[in-house]
Design an enzyme around this catalytic site. Structure first.
Site, mmCIF file in Angstrom:
data_model
loop_
_atom_site.group_PDB
_atom_site.id
_atom_site.type_symbol
_atom_site.label_atom_id
_atom_site.label_comp_id
_atom_site.label_asym_id
_atom_site.label_seq_id
_atom_site.Cartn_x
_atom_site.Cartn_y
_atom_site.Cartn_z
ATOM 1 N N SER A 96 0.818 -1.210 0.000
ATOM 2 C CA SER A 96 0.000 0.000 0.000
ATOM 3 C C SER A 96 0.859 1.270 0.000
ATOM 4 C CB SER A 96 -0.963 -0.037 1.191
ATOM 5 O OG SER A 96 -1.956 0.930 1.083
ATOM 6 N N ASP A 231 -1.787 6.257 -3.723
ATOM 7 C CA ASP A 231 -0.688 5.518 -3.112
ATOM 8 C C ASP A 231 -0.343 4.297 -3.949
ATOM 9 O OD1 ASP A 231 -2.895 3.944 -2.518
ATOM 10 O OD2 ASP A 231 -2.167 3.375 -0.534
ATOM 11 N N ASP A 233 -0.958 1.113 -4.160
ATOM 12 C CA ASP A 233 -1.942 0.187 -4.728
ATOM 13 C C ASP A 233 -3.256 0.866 -5.075
ATOM 14 O OD1 ASP A 233 -2.688 0.588 -2.076
ATOM 15 O OD2 ASP A 233 -3.430 -1.454 -1.814
#
Length: 427
Positions: A96, A231, A233
């Site tokens: 992430s 971000d 992902d």
């Protein structure tokens, strides 16, 4: 949190507390827990992604499950395609918003929802107690049209032509770079894109949703009014508008303005600013709070049929279009509330109650330390009637987080300073 799972899947520095051996065992655990079937797999651009994917796939297929590989794709795309193709689960290989040296494994059930702690516990059991290799191993195949299918889905959900509105996108060298430009252009935006190449060694490094100042700087001197940062992902969003970084609570509030809210409820977290709660109350709506983490927001939303929720950090969920945080879907939902005939109006900016937070490296045991607990209790009482305090251990990083909110800014600084001194001495 479990032995391997944190608040958002399994996560750690690759080669340290996350490696190919754990990825293989996780694949075996997933196959045993779900009993085989198709597992849809995406990943972000991190250098360690292919190694983790290879080990995970071997574990899945050794356990009798089928691995369907979709390549570099946002986390919300994995959740959506898992539902659309009736897979038993979806798996995203990503850390992430974390730095490039981290990676992780997120798992969705067949409804595109992140696993409960009980489900994660079941997989952890099989990680530590693997059954024999399946008599009939699973298969591996590619899903070549995954990106196009997700792009089509987002465009259909938004159902709006923005008439040439200019937007600036920062993909943070992450998974959004695979689809973002196409989505925004398909809905009629004029697009400028930064950091969209798949250079995983630079993912989230000074750019993306945790660094919206990058897109703010990029937009200076142009006639572009709005910028979006994603971000690694693409499940998190930051917004820049008219030369200012818009706080997460204001972004969520503006998203609600164009929606008919189910039950007149917006779901937030314990960190959501009091200004959001008060502004929603002015509109005749309520803010319901959960623990920090988009999976807890989703749980409350789905259980009660609410259709929007989010947290300050940039995870926003617009249900039923998305079953997890979706940065691209959220950006377009936000933009849609401001756009009419190709012209943007300014968003509402909440008058935030002073709120500050610290995130300091510390071992998990600190939150159970009697002196730390006593310090929390002391300041909870001190802030009674004039503010509030939230102290917790991060589920994604080895840090203790303390947030203080009060109309008295000097009190906020005083409380946080005392916690910083305590944490420094504890280390």
């Amino acid at each position: 949190m479990g032995k391997y799972f944190g608040t958002d899947g399994i996560r750690g520095k690759y080669g340290d507390n996350l490696d190919a051996a754990l990825a293989y065992k996780t694949g075996r655990g997933i196959a045993a827990f779900f009993g085989g079937g198709d597992c849809y797999i995406g990943r972000d651009t991190r250098i360690s992604g292919p190694d983790i994917e290879n080990a995970l796939v071997k574990g899945l297929t050794d356990g009798g499950a089928n691995a369907v590989l979709m390549g570099v794709l946002p986390t919300p795309a994995v959740a959506h395609l898992t539902i659309a193709h009736e897979a038993v689960c979806g798996i995203m290989i990503s850390a992430s918003h974390n730095p490039p040296e981290y990676n992780g494994i997120k798992i969705f059930d067949g409804f595109g929802v992140k696993l409960s702690e009980e489900q994660e516990g079941g997989i952890e059991y099989y990680i530590d107690n693997m059954p024999p290799v399946a008599d009939v191993k699973g298969s591996t195949r590619l899903f070549a049209d995954a990106k196009e299918e997700y792009i089509d889905y987002v465009v259909k959900c938004i159902g709006y032509d923005f008439g040439g509105v200019k937007v600036w996108l920062d993909c943070g060298y992450g998974a959004s770079g695979s689809v973002a430009r196409a989505v925004f252009e398909r809905v009629g935006c004029a697009v400028e894109v930064d950091n969209c190449s798949g250079r995983g060694e630079k993912i989230n490094a000074g750019c993306g949703a945790l660094h919206p100042e990058y897109v703010l700087h990029s937009m200076q001197g142009t006639d572009c009014r709005v910028g979006f940062s994603f971000d690694g992902d693409a499940d998190r969003l930051a917004v820049v508008f008219d030369g200012e970084i818009l706080d997460g609570d204001s972004v969520l509030y503006n998203m609600t303005r164009g929606m008919k809210l189910k039950g007149k409820v917006v779901v937030g977290t314990v960190l959501s600013n009091l200004a959001l709660e008060n502004k929603l109350a002015e509109d005749g709506c309520r803010l319901l709070r959960t623990s920090v983490g988009d999976k807890f927001i989703c749980e409350m939303m789905f259980r009660n049929g609410y259709n929007i929720g989010g947290e300050q950090s940039g995870h926003y969920i617009v249900y039923p279009n998305a079953t997890t945080g979706d940065g691209i879907m959220s950006a377009l939902t936000f933009l849609k509330t401001l756009c009419k005939d190709g012209v943007l109006s300014a968003p509402v900016k909440l008058d935030l109650c002073p709120q500050k937070a610290i995130a300091e490296f510390a071992p998990p045991a600190i939150v159970y330390d009697k002196d730390f607990v006593a310090l929390v209790e002391k300041h909870t009482e001190r802030l009674q009637g004039v503010g509030r305090i939230i102290a917790r251990y991060s589920g994604t990083e080895p840090k203790v987080r303390v947030m203080v909110e009060s109309g008295r800014a000097e009190l906020v600084d005083s409380v946080l300073a005392e916690f910083k001194r305590f944490i420094a001495s504890y280390r």
